[in-house]
Scaffold this motif. Structure first.
Motif, mmCIF file in Angstrom:
data_model
loop_
_atom_site.group_PDB
_atom_site.id
_atom_site.type_symbol
_atom_site.label_atom_id
_atom_site.label_comp_id
_atom_site.label_asym_id
_atom_site.label_seq_id
_atom_site.Cartn_x
_atom_site.Cartn_y
_atom_site.Cartn_z
ATOM 1 N N UNK A 30 -49.535 23.023 9.979
ATOM 2 C CA UNK A 30 -48.597 21.498 10.787
ATOM 3 C C UNK A 30 -49.220 20.674 11.476
ATOM 4 N N UNK A 31 -48.601 19.261 11.337
ATOM 5 C CA UNK A 31 -49.350 18.820 11.754
ATOM 6 C C UNK A 31 -48.306 17.291 13.230
ATOM 7 N N UNK A 100 -51.631 22.989 14.361
ATOM 8 C CA UNK A 100 -51.616 25.112 13.655
ATOM 9 C C UNK A 100 -52.517 24.470 12.899
ATOM 10 N N UNK A 101 -53.188 25.695 12.956
ATOM 11 C CA UNK A 101 -54.033 26.154 11.333
ATOM 12 C C UNK A 101 -53.841 27.364 11.598
ATOM 13 N N UNK A 106 -50.890 32.404 16.094
ATOM 14 C CA UNK A 106 -51.214 30.585 15.842
ATOM 15 C C UNK A 106 -50.805 30.254 17.254
ATOM 16 N N UNK A 107 -51.622 28.513 16.974
ATOM 17 C CA UNK A 107 -52.243 27.997 18.412
ATOM 18 C C UNK A 107 -52.028 26.245 18.271
#
Length: 122
Positions: A30-31, A100-101, A106-107
């Motif tokens: 997500x961006x 988040x990659x 997840x960070x």
């Protein structure tokens, strides 16, 4: 690995227009906030325009009314439409993104593109 790739820079006459694009690729979940910055020779990098995942925008006073930031969430592409360009807009333009990659845990990480040169000159 995530990459941001800018395109669309070039040489334009004063009063002209350019549209920059920034394509995000890789293992993206997500961006969130995305932005355009610019860095002129001998000057510090400055924020030009910001857009949130919800579409809220903010512009530097120097570009208000002339530049428009937008994003295509389906394609993970960020845009900067630049109109009525002035010689003072000459700079290397960078896009960045908080995203988040697929890393675990997840960070939110901050990524920069490599930059694209915009030169406004007659």
């Amino acid at each position: 690995q995530v990459q941001l790739a800018e395109s669309g820079g070039g040489l334009v006459q004063p009063g002209g227009s350019l549209t920059l694009s920034c394509a995000a690729s890789g293992s993206i979940v997500g961006i969130y906030v995305q932005a355009w910055y610019r860095e002129a020779p001998g000057q510090q990098r400055e924020s030009v325009a910001v857009i949130t995942s919800g579409g809220s925008t903010h512009y530097a006073d120097s570009v208000k009314g002339r530049f428009t930031i937008s994003r295509d969430n389906a394609k993970n592409v960020l845009y900067l439409q630049m109109n009525s360009l002035k010689p003072v807009d000459t700079a290397v333009y960078y896009c960045n993104a908080d995203l988040v990659d697929t890393s675990v845990p997840p960070t939110i990480k901050h990524y920069w593109g490599q930059g694209t040169q915009v030169t406004v000159s007659s």
